[in-house]
Scaffold this motif. Sequence first.
Motif, short mmCIF file in Angstrom:
data_model
loop_
_atom_site.label_atom_id
_atom_site.label_comp_id
_atom_site.label_asym_id
_atom_site.label_seq_id
_atom_site.Cartn_x
_atom_site.Cartn_y
_atom_site.Cartn_z
N ALA A 37 26.95 20.99 -30.99
CA ALA A 37 25.96 21.50 -29.99
C ALA A 37 24.71 20.62 -30.07
CB ALA A 37 25.38 22.78 -30.22
N ALA A 38 24.26 20.03 -28.67
CA ALA A 38 23.35 19.28 -28.32
C ALA A 38 22.10 20.07 -28.57
CB ALA A 38 23.45 18.42 -26.76
N PRO A 39 20.94 19.52 -29.10
CA PRO A 39 19.78 20.36 -29.10
C PRO A 39 19.14 20.53 -27.82
CG PRO A 39 19.38 18.02 -29.87
CD PRO A 39 20.81 18.05 -29.79
N ALA A 40 18.59 21.33 -27.69
CA ALA A 40 17.69 21.67 -26.52
C ALA A 40 17.09 20.73 -25.80
CB ALA A 40 16.87 23.08 -26.36
N ARG A 41 17.17 20.51 -24.44
CA ARG A 41 16.25 19.56 -23.83
C ARG A 41 15.02 19.71 -23.82
NH1 ARG A 41 18.14 15.52 -20.25
NH2 ARG A 41 20.19 16.77 -19.69
N GLN A 42 14.02 18.70 -24.40
CA GLN A 42 12.50 19.27 -24.26
C GLN A 42 11.73 18.54 -23.28
OE1 GLN A 42 11.07 17.46 -27.97
NE2 GLN A 42 12.96 17.77 -29.20
N GLY A 43 12.58 17.87 -22.14
CA GLY A 43 11.77 17.38 -21.06
C GLY A 43 12.78 17.49 -20.04
N ARG A 44 12.66 16.75 -18.94
CA ARG A 44 13.42 16.27 -18.03
C ARG A 44 14.34 15.22 -18.11
NH1 ARG A 44 10.14 15.49 -13.41
NH2 ARG A 44 8.50 15.23 -14.74
N THR A 45 15.56 15.28 -17.53
CA THR A 45 16.47 14.09 -17.52
C THR A 45 15.80 12.81 -17.05
OG1 THR A 45 18.44 13.15 -17.13
CG2 THR A 45 17.36 14.47 -15.36
N MET A 46 16.00 11.62 -17.57
CA MET A 46 15.77 10.19 -17.17
C MET A 46 16.74 9.73 -16.31
SD MET A 46 12.60 10.04 -17.88
CE MET A 46 12.17 8.18 -17.95
N ALA A 47 18.03 10.19 -16.24
CA ALA A 47 18.96 9.67 -15.46
C ALA A 47 18.56 9.44 -14.01
CB ALA A 47 20.31 10.60 -15.73
N GLY A 48 18.72 8.28 -13.57
CA GLY A 48 18.38 7.75 -12.18
C GLY A 48 16.90 7.81 -12.00
N VAL A 49 16.12 8.04 -12.86
CA VAL A 49 14.75 8.01 -12.53
C VAL A 49 14.14 6.61 -12.20
CG1 VAL A 49 12.43 8.48 -13.81
CG2 VAL A 49 14.27 10.11 -13.92
N PRO A 50 13.51 6.31 -11.32
CA PRO A 50 13.04 5.02 -10.80
C PRO A 50 11.60 4.73 -11.61
CG PRO A 50 12.63 6.61 -9.15
CD PRO A 50 13.36 7.46 -10.13
N PHE A 51 11.41 3.52 -11.90
CA PHE A 51 10.39 3.11 -12.40
C PHE A 51 9.19 3.11 -11.13
CE2 PHE A 51 12.96 0.21 -14.95
CZ PHE A 51 12.61 0.46 -16.05
N GLN A 52 7.72 3.29 -11.55
CA GLN A 52 6.84 3.20 -10.40
C GLN A 52 6.80 2.10 -9.93
OE1 GLN A 52 2.99 4.11 -12.00
NE2 GLN A 52 2.00 3.71 -10.19
N ARG A 53 6.59 1.72 -8.72
CA ARG A 53 6.45 0.35 -8.13
C ARG A 53 5.34 -0.32 -8.70
NH1 ARG A 53 9.26 -1.50 -2.94
NH2 ARG A 53 8.39 -3.36 -2.45
N ARG A 54 5.61 -1.73 -8.80
CA ARG A 54 4.27 -2.45 -9.36
C ARG A 54 4.48 -3.84 -9.05
NH1 ARG A 54 3.49 0.05 -14.32
NH2 ARG A 54 5.25 1.41 -13.81
N GLY A 55 3.24 -4.32 -8.57
CA GLY A 55 3.37 -6.05 -8.31
C GLY A 55 3.20 -6.86 -9.42
N THR A 56 2.60 -6.34 -10.56
CA THR A 56 2.68 -7.02 -11.75
C THR A 56 3.08 -6.29 -12.75
OG1 THR A 56 0.82 -8.45 -10.87
CG2 THR A 56 0.80 -8.46 -13.29
N ILE A 57 3.90 -6.90 -13.76
CA ILE A 57 4.41 -6.08 -14.97
C ILE A 57 3.51 -6.68 -16.12
CG2 ILE A 57 6.46 -5.68 -16.28
CD1 ILE A 57 7.97 -6.20 -13.65
N ARG A 58 2.86 -6.01 -16.68
CA ARG A 58 1.99 -6.27 -17.80
C ARG A 58 2.82 -6.03 -19.23
NH1 ARG A 58 -3.10 -2.69 -16.33
NH2 ARG A 58 -0.97 -1.30 -16.22
N LEU A 59 2.98 -7.26 -19.78
CA LEU A 59 4.11 -7.02 -20.95
C LEU A 59 3.46 -7.36 -22.37
CD1 LEU A 59 7.16 -7.25 -21.99
CD2 LEU A 59 7.13 -9.80 -21.74
N GLY A 60 3.82 -6.53 -23.16
CA GLY A 60 3.55 -6.65 -24.76
C GLY A 60 4.93 -7.16 -25.50
N ILE A 61 4.92 -8.11 -26.45
CA ILE A 61 6.01 -8.36 -27.22
C ILE A 61 5.65 -8.16 -28.59
CG2 ILE A 61 7.46 -10.19 -27.75
CD1 ILE A 61 6.95 -11.57 -25.07
N ILE A 62 6.77 -7.42 -29.31
CA ILE A 62 6.73 -7.17 -30.75
C ILE A 62 7.85 -7.91 -31.33
CG2 ILE A 62 6.27 -5.51 -32.63
CD1 ILE A 62 5.65 -3.48 -30.41
N GLY A 63 7.46 -9.04 -32.24
CA GLY A 63 8.60 -9.78 -33.06
C GLY A 63 8.67 -10.98 -32.38
#
Length: 481
Positions: free
Chosen positions: A62-88
Motif C-alpha cells: 500500500a502506498a502511503p497517503a499523498r501529502q500534497g498534490r501530484t507533480m505529474a505534468g506540472v509546468p515550471f514557472q516561466r522565467r527568462g533567467t535560470i539562476r543555478l547553484g551547483i553542489i559537487g
Amino acid sequence: MNDAAPPLNQDDGDDDGSVSRRRVLRTTAGAAGAAGAGLALGALGAGTAAAADGSAAPAEAAAPARQGRTMAGVPFQRRGTIRLGIIGLGNRGQSMLPVFLAMPGVQVVAVCDPVRAQAERAAATVVKAGRPAPAVYAKDEDDYENLTARGDLDLVYVATPWETHFAMAKSALLNGKHVGVECPAAMRLEELWALVDLSERTRRHCMQLENCCYGRNEMRVLRMAHAGLFGELLHGAGAYHHDLRDLLFHPDYYEGPWRRRWHTRLRGDLYPNHAFGPIANYMGVNRGDRAVSVSSFGTPALSMAEYREAHMPAGDPSWKESYVSSDRTISMIRTAKGRVIRLEHDVSSPHPYSRINSLGGTKGVFEDYPARVYLEPDHSNHQWGSFAAYADWDHWLWKEHADPPGGHGGMDYLMVFRLTQCMRLGLAPDFDVYDAATWSAPVPLSHASIRAQGAPLPIPDFTRGEWRTERSGVDSDKPSE
C-alpha cells in the motif's frame, strides 16, 4: 578488519535527515555487510507473499497517503533567467559546468564543494566565460545547506557521492528550489518516498538527470516505438557494462574511495538508471504502464579482488576492503501490462562498454552495440537491417542539434538544453520525481532480492495510481520559442 564506511542507518545525520559528507570523504572503519543489509530493511518482509504454487510472489504494498498534490505534468514557472547553484565539483560537476554555461538564460549564481580548490576552480571557469563570479561555499561538508537557503536560486544541480544525494535534494526542495540530481536519486526506498512527498508538498520538481535518455539512438527508438513501428511492445533490455576497475582504484579520479566502497556494501545493481530510464520511456512506465516487481540475481564477487591483487601495492588502503558486490547483476522487471525489462550491471569484469539498449515487440526488434534493427515488413530472411536507414525518425532535438558539444556524445548537452528550455518556456519537465524514484528503486530492491535467492519484490507505485493516465515525456513535441 574491514575498512568500509559505516552503515548509513536510517537515523544517520541530524533530526532533519541531513547527512555529513565527512562519512563519504574520510576513511572510517565499519561493517560492510550490515551496511548493505540496512539499505533494504523491510523490503523483503513487507514485499513477498505466498503464491498458489508455494513460491514467493510480490505482494502489492500500500502506498502511503499523498501529502500534497501530484507533480505529474506540472509546468515550471516561466522565467527568462535560470539562476543555478551547483553542489559537487569533482569530475562530473566540473565537466557539466561548461554545459550549463553554454545554455541561453542560465546564470551560475553559486558553487559548492568541501574541497575549496575545486569550488574555486569552478568559480574561475565561470568568470573566464565572461560571467559574474559566483558565490563559493566550501566551509565544510554541510555548507551546501547555506547554498540551498539562498533566495536567488531557481535550480540546484547535485553531482556528489551517491549517499549524499538525498540530503542535498531534500535541502533544495525544503528551500523552495527545483533540483536535478545525478544517478541514483537516493539509495533507499524510504528516501525515495521522502523525495516524492517533498516534491509534492513543496511544489518543486526533483528530477533524475539521466543523460542516456537523450542519446541519439535512444531517442530515435523512442519515437519509432511510440509511432507503432515495433507493434505491441513485449520486452526491453538495458545495461551499464563499463569496466571501471582502473578508475575505481585510481587515487585521484574520485574524491576519495567512496564509489569503490559501495562494492563492500551492496550485492545488487548499484547503478540501474542508465539501463532503466530509456527502456521505461519506450514503454511509457509511469505514463500508461508501471514497473510492478523486480527479481535479481548476482554472480560471485571476484573481479575487484583479482584486479587489486594484480595492480595495487602492498599497504594500499584497498587491501582492508572485502568486496561483496556481484561482478554482474541481472534483474528482471515485470510491468503491469505483462512486459519484461532486463537490467544488467557490471563495472568490475572485462567487457567493452555497452548499454545493450534493446526493444522488442510484435513487429520486430532493435538491438544496440552495434545498432541494428529487424522490423516487418521492412526486413526478412532473418537478416538484420541498417538502423541508419531510420534517421528520419530522429527526435527533433537531434535534428536541431546534429552535432551537440559536451560529453557522452552530446547527451549531456541535450539533457541540459531541454531542462533549461522547459524552465524558460514554462513547460513540464520531460521526467519528474516519480521517474527518479522508479528508476532508482532497483538499487535497494536488487540487493534484497539477491539476498533472498532471487525472490521477486514489489516496486512501489510512487505515482499512487496515476501511472494509468498516459502523458507525454521525453517524446515531446518541439515547442515554439
